[in-house]
Design a protein around this motif. Structure first.
Motif, short mmCIF file in Angstrom:
data_model
loop_
_atom_site.label_atom_id
_atom_site.label_comp_id
_atom_site.label_asym_id
_atom_site.label_seq_id
_atom_site.Cartn_x
_atom_site.Cartn_y
_atom_site.Cartn_z
N LYS A 25 0.87 -1.17 0.00
CA LYS A 25 0.00 0.00 0.00
C LYS A 25 0.91 1.23 0.00
N ILE A 26 0.78 2.06 -1.06
CA ILE A 26 1.64 3.25 -1.19
C ILE A 26 0.80 4.48 -0.89
N ASP A 27 1.30 5.30 0.01
CA ASP A 27 0.61 6.54 0.38
C ASP A 27 1.03 7.63 -0.62
N MET A 28 0.09 8.16 -1.40
CA MET A 28 0.37 9.15 -2.45
C MET A 28 0.24 10.60 -1.97
N THR A 29 -0.07 10.83 -0.73
CA THR A 29 -0.28 12.18 -0.22
C THR A 29 0.94 13.09 -0.42
N PRO A 30 2.15 12.67 -0.10
CA PRO A 30 3.30 13.56 -0.34
C PRO A 30 3.49 13.91 -1.82
N MET A 31 3.20 12.96 -2.69
CA MET A 31 3.35 13.21 -4.12
C MET A 31 2.34 14.27 -4.60
N VAL A 32 1.13 14.22 -4.10
CA VAL A 32 0.11 15.20 -4.45
C VAL A 32 0.50 16.58 -3.90
N ASP A 33 1.01 16.63 -2.68
CA ASP A 33 1.47 17.90 -2.10
C ASP A 33 2.58 18.52 -2.95
N LEU A 34 3.51 17.70 -3.39
CA LEU A 34 4.61 18.19 -4.22
C LEU A 34 4.09 18.72 -5.56
N ALA A 35 3.13 18.03 -6.15
CA ALA A 35 2.56 18.47 -7.43
C ALA A 35 1.88 19.82 -7.27
N PHE A 36 1.12 20.02 -6.20
CA PHE A 36 0.47 21.31 -5.99
C PHE A 36 1.46 22.42 -5.70
N LEU A 37 2.53 22.12 -4.98
CA LEU A 37 3.56 23.13 -4.74
C LEU A 37 4.23 23.56 -6.04
N LEU A 38 4.57 22.59 -6.90
CA LEU A 38 5.18 22.92 -8.18
C LEU A 38 4.22 23.71 -9.07
N LEU A 39 2.97 23.32 -9.08
CA LEU A 39 1.97 24.02 -9.87
C LEU A 39 1.83 25.47 -9.41
N THR A 40 1.77 25.69 -8.11
CA THR A 40 1.68 27.03 -7.55
C THR A 40 2.92 27.86 -7.91
N PHE A 41 4.09 27.26 -7.78
CA PHE A 41 5.34 27.96 -8.08
C PHE A 41 5.37 28.42 -9.53
N PHE A 42 5.05 27.54 -10.47
CA PHE A 42 5.12 27.90 -11.88
C PHE A 42 4.03 28.90 -12.27
N MET A 43 2.87 28.84 -11.64
CA MET A 43 1.83 29.83 -11.94
C MET A 43 2.26 31.22 -11.47
N LEU A 44 2.88 31.30 -10.30
CA LEU A 44 3.34 32.59 -9.79
C LEU A 44 4.48 33.16 -10.61
N THR A 45 5.44 32.33 -11.01
CA THR A 45 6.59 32.84 -11.76
C THR A 45 6.19 33.29 -13.16
N THR A 46 5.18 32.68 -13.77
CA THR A 46 4.77 33.14 -15.10
C THR A 46 4.07 34.49 -15.02
N THR A 47 3.38 34.80 -13.94
CA THR A 47 2.75 36.12 -13.83
C THR A 47 3.79 37.20 -13.60
N PHE A 48 4.91 36.88 -12.97
CA PHE A 48 5.97 37.86 -12.77
C PHE A 48 6.76 38.11 -14.05
N ALA A 49 6.72 37.21 -15.00
CA ALA A 49 7.54 37.31 -16.20
C ALA A 49 6.86 38.05 -17.34
N LYS A 50 5.78 38.79 -17.08
CA LYS A 50 5.11 39.53 -18.14
C LYS A 50 5.98 40.71 -18.58
N PRO A 51 6.12 40.92 -19.87
CA PRO A 51 6.95 42.05 -20.33
C PRO A 51 6.21 43.37 -20.17
#
Length: 174
Positions: A25-51
């Motif tokens: 039995k593999i607990d996927m909770t940490p993997m989901v947390d990591l995915a949401f953190l990466l998603l949040t990071f990339f969404m924020l950095t793309t809004t800062f990169a507007k010319p």
């Protein structure tokens, strides 16, 4: 966290020994947390990169000179960008019959910005003709375009400098 669970031995008499069946039995909770953190990071950095750009609307060049709109002398205001960060300006049109009265100022809020605002109060339908000299630097062109945006000037045009304007600057001695 991975867990391995085994079944208890049946404890029967004699007979074969059966292999223990393991289930994972593999607990996927940490993997989901990591995915949401990466998603949040990339969404924020793309809004800062507007010319940061300024919208410029360029007119269509008329093929026939008779179809071009003529500028009234009372609405004309000319800004000439010279060397050494000097800004020359005059109201109306410069001609050989009636030479314009040229003045000099600098860039910034107490310089050309105040001159443009004063001109807009006197003549709300002002059309500003921006004429860069050959010795003007690119930074000055950006500064003038910024001033047009800051003062909310609706009509302005970039025009090549005429010989009469260059002679007017030389004669004034400013």
């Amino acid at each position: 966290m991975a867990e391995i669970q085994g079944k208890a031995d049946s404890g029967g008499k004699g007979g074969k020994k059966r292999a223990k069946k393991m289930s994972t039995k593999i607990d996927m909770t940490p993997m989901v947390d990591l995915a949401f953190l990466l998603l949040t990071f990339f969404m924020l950095t793309t809004t800062f990169a507007k010319p940061n750009v300024m919208q410029l609307t360029m007119p269509v060049k008329e093929k026939n000179e008779d179809e071009q709109t003529k500028l009234k002398e009372s609405e004309a205001f000319t800004i000439i960008m010279g060397e050494n960060n000097k800004v020359y300006y005059y109201a109306g049109m410069n001609s050989a019959e009636a030479p314009a009265e040229i003045k000099v100022t600098n860039y910034g809020s107490n310089g050309i910005r105040q001159v443009i605002l004063d001109r807009q109060r006197v003549q709300p339908k002002t059309v500003i003709l921006i004429k860069p000299d050959d010795k003007a630097v690119y930074k000055n062109m950006v500064d003038i375009l910024d001033e047009m945006n800051i003062t909310n000037q609706k009509k302005y045009a970039l025009v090549s400098i005429a010989k009469s304007d260059q002679e007017l600057i030389k004669k004034s001695g400013l």
